[in-house]
Design a protein around this motif. Sequence first.
Motif, short mmCIF file in Angstrom:
data_model
loop_
_atom_site.label_atom_id
_atom_site.label_comp_id
_atom_site.label_asym_id
_atom_site.label_seq_id
_atom_site.Cartn_x
_atom_site.Cartn_y
_atom_site.Cartn_z
N UNK A 11 -9.22 9.79 6.30
CA UNK A 11 -8.27 8.96 5.55
C UNK A 11 -7.05 9.76 5.10
N UNK A 12 -7.25 10.94 4.59
CA UNK A 12 -6.12 11.75 4.13
C UNK A 12 -5.22 12.15 5.29
N UNK A 13 -5.80 12.42 6.45
CA UNK A 13 -4.99 12.75 7.63
C UNK A 13 -4.09 11.57 7.99
N UNK A 14 -4.66 10.37 7.95
CA UNK A 14 -3.89 9.19 8.29
C UNK A 14 -2.76 8.95 7.29
N UNK A 15 -3.07 9.12 6.02
CA UNK A 15 -2.06 8.93 4.98
C UNK A 15 -0.90 9.91 5.16
N UNK A 16 -1.23 11.16 5.52
CA UNK A 16 -0.20 12.17 5.71
C UNK A 16 0.71 11.84 6.89
N UNK A 17 0.20 11.06 7.85
CA UNK A 17 0.99 10.66 9.01
C UNK A 17 1.74 9.35 8.78
N UNK A 18 1.69 8.86 7.54
CA UNK A 18 2.41 7.64 7.20
C UNK A 18 1.77 6.38 7.70
N UNK A 19 0.44 6.38 7.78
CA UNK A 19 -0.27 5.21 8.30
C UNK A 19 -0.13 4.02 7.36
N UNK A 20 -0.03 2.85 7.95
CA UNK A 20 -0.15 1.59 7.23
C UNK A 20 -1.60 1.16 7.37
N UNK A 21 -2.28 0.94 6.24
CA UNK A 21 -3.71 0.64 6.27
C UNK A 21 -3.97 -0.86 6.17
N UNK A 22 -5.12 -1.24 6.70
CA UNK A 22 -5.56 -2.63 6.62
C UNK A 22 -7.08 -2.66 6.48
N UNK A 23 -7.58 -3.72 5.89
CA UNK A 23 -9.02 -3.89 5.76
C UNK A 23 -9.58 -4.41 7.07
N UNK A 24 -10.66 -3.81 7.53
CA UNK A 24 -11.30 -4.26 8.77
C UNK A 24 -12.79 -3.98 8.70
N UNK A 25 -13.59 -5.03 8.72
CA UNK A 25 -15.04 -4.88 8.72
C UNK A 25 -15.57 -4.15 7.51
N UNK A 26 -14.87 -4.28 6.37
CA UNK A 26 -15.31 -3.60 5.16
C UNK A 26 -14.79 -2.18 5.01
N UNK A 27 -13.87 -1.80 5.92
CA UNK A 27 -13.32 -0.45 5.89
C UNK A 27 -11.80 -0.50 5.77
N UNK A 28 -11.23 0.53 5.17
CA UNK A 28 -9.79 0.69 5.08
C UNK A 28 -9.36 1.61 6.21
N UNK A 29 -8.73 1.04 7.24
CA UNK A 29 -8.44 1.79 8.46
C UNK A 29 -6.96 1.71 8.81
N UNK A 30 -6.45 2.72 9.54
CA UNK A 30 -5.02 2.70 9.90
C UNK A 30 -4.69 1.59 10.89
N UNK A 31 -3.67 0.81 10.57
CA UNK A 31 -3.21 -0.27 11.45
C UNK A 31 -2.16 0.25 12.43
N UNK A 32 -1.26 1.07 11.92
CA UNK A 32 -0.22 1.71 12.74
C UNK A 32 0.33 2.88 11.94
#
Length: 363
Positions: A11-32
Motif C-alpha cells: 500500500x505504501x509503495x502504491x501511495x508513493x507512486x501517486x496511486x488512485x485507490x478504490x474499494x474492490x472485494x473488501x480491499x483498498x487497491x490501486x485503480x491507476x
Amino acid sequence: MSAELHQSPLHDRHAALGAKFAAFGGWEMPLEYAGGGVLKEHAAVREAAGVFDVSHLGKARVTGPGAADFVNACLTNDLGRIEPGKAQYTLCCDESGGVVDDLIAYLYGDEHVFLIPNAANTAEVVRRLVAAAPEGVTVTDEHAKHAVLAVQGPQSAEILGRLGLPTTHDYMSFENATLSGAELIVCRTGYTGEHGYELVVGWDDAAAVWDALIAAGVRPCGLGARDTLRTEMGYPLHGQELSLEISPVQARSGWAVGWTKPAFWGRDALLAEKAAGPRRQLRGLELTGRGIPRGHMQVYAGEQLIGETTSGTFSPTKKVGIALALIDTAAGVADGDPVQIEVRGKRIEAKVVKPPFVTPSVR
C-alpha cells in the motif's frame, strides 16, 4: 476510504507512486497511477510489460491424504487432466449450478493443492471446503499470508529472465524461485491475454520483489487497466459474467467443467442445463455507433428486448466501445448480427461478435 478495508502489503509503495485507490472485494487497491492512467497502463501491458498488485486475491491450501481427490470431487474442472507442477482454472458451484467463485488450483501432488479464489469469495469457498472435507484433509485460509504480483506483457519473459527467474515453463505451470532473497512461485498464468506470469510471494517479502520489478522497468498498473484488458479478452469477472445466478453453461465456461467426472458440486443441475440448452448465453458486442457501454444496460434487436450487458468499456486497443452481454437464446442472434445497446436513454448500434475482441498473445 473506509478503515474496514484490507490493504495490500504494498500500500505504501502504491501511495508513493501517486496511486488512485478504490474499494474492490473488501480491499483498498490501486485503480491507476499518476503520470499514466488506464490508457497508458493498458498499452504497457499490450506492448511491453506491466505489473499488477493482486494481493487481494484469496489463497487457501488443502493438504492431507487424498487432498487432490477431495478438491476434484468439489470443483468443476478435472484435476486428473493435469500433473503436479501445473495449474488449472476451475469453478466452485453450488448445487443449483450457480457459481460461488472461479479460481486457480495449483496441483503440488496427491496430498497438496493450493487455491487462489477471488478476494470477496475466499471465506465462502474455504467454508464450503472445510464443511465437506473428510477426516485427514485440512483446509487452511492463507489469504493474508501471501502476496500476488502479476507481470504481464510481451516483454515479461525477457525482464523476469534478467532478474534470474524461470520463464520457459509451459502455460499454466509453475516453478519455485528466489528473487531479492524472497522465495516465490512463478506461474505462467494471467488475466490479460498477454504472455505473463503471476508471482506468489510471502506477505512480508512482497515489497522487495515489487521494488526489483519496478527497477527492472516493469510499469505499475492498476485495476482499471486490468479490467479493460480482461474485457478485451472476454474473460469473465465474478459478480458480472459469473455468479450464483449465472451458471458456467450460460457464461460459456463449460470448458472448465469436467463433464465426465462422477462428482463435483452442481453436477446434476449443470448436466441438465447443458442437455436442455441454456435460456441465455454470454456474447460479445462491439459498438458500430459512438458511445461507451457499461454493465446492466439493456440490449435490443429492433424493438425486442433480448438481454443485458454484464460488462462494458472503451477498448483502448480497438478504439471502440465493447461489451459482454447475456443474450436470450430464443432471440436467435448470430455473430455479425446488428443489435442496439441503450446507453443513457439512447440506443447505440452494435454488432454481435465472438470474444476475444483482440488477438491474444498468451501461449
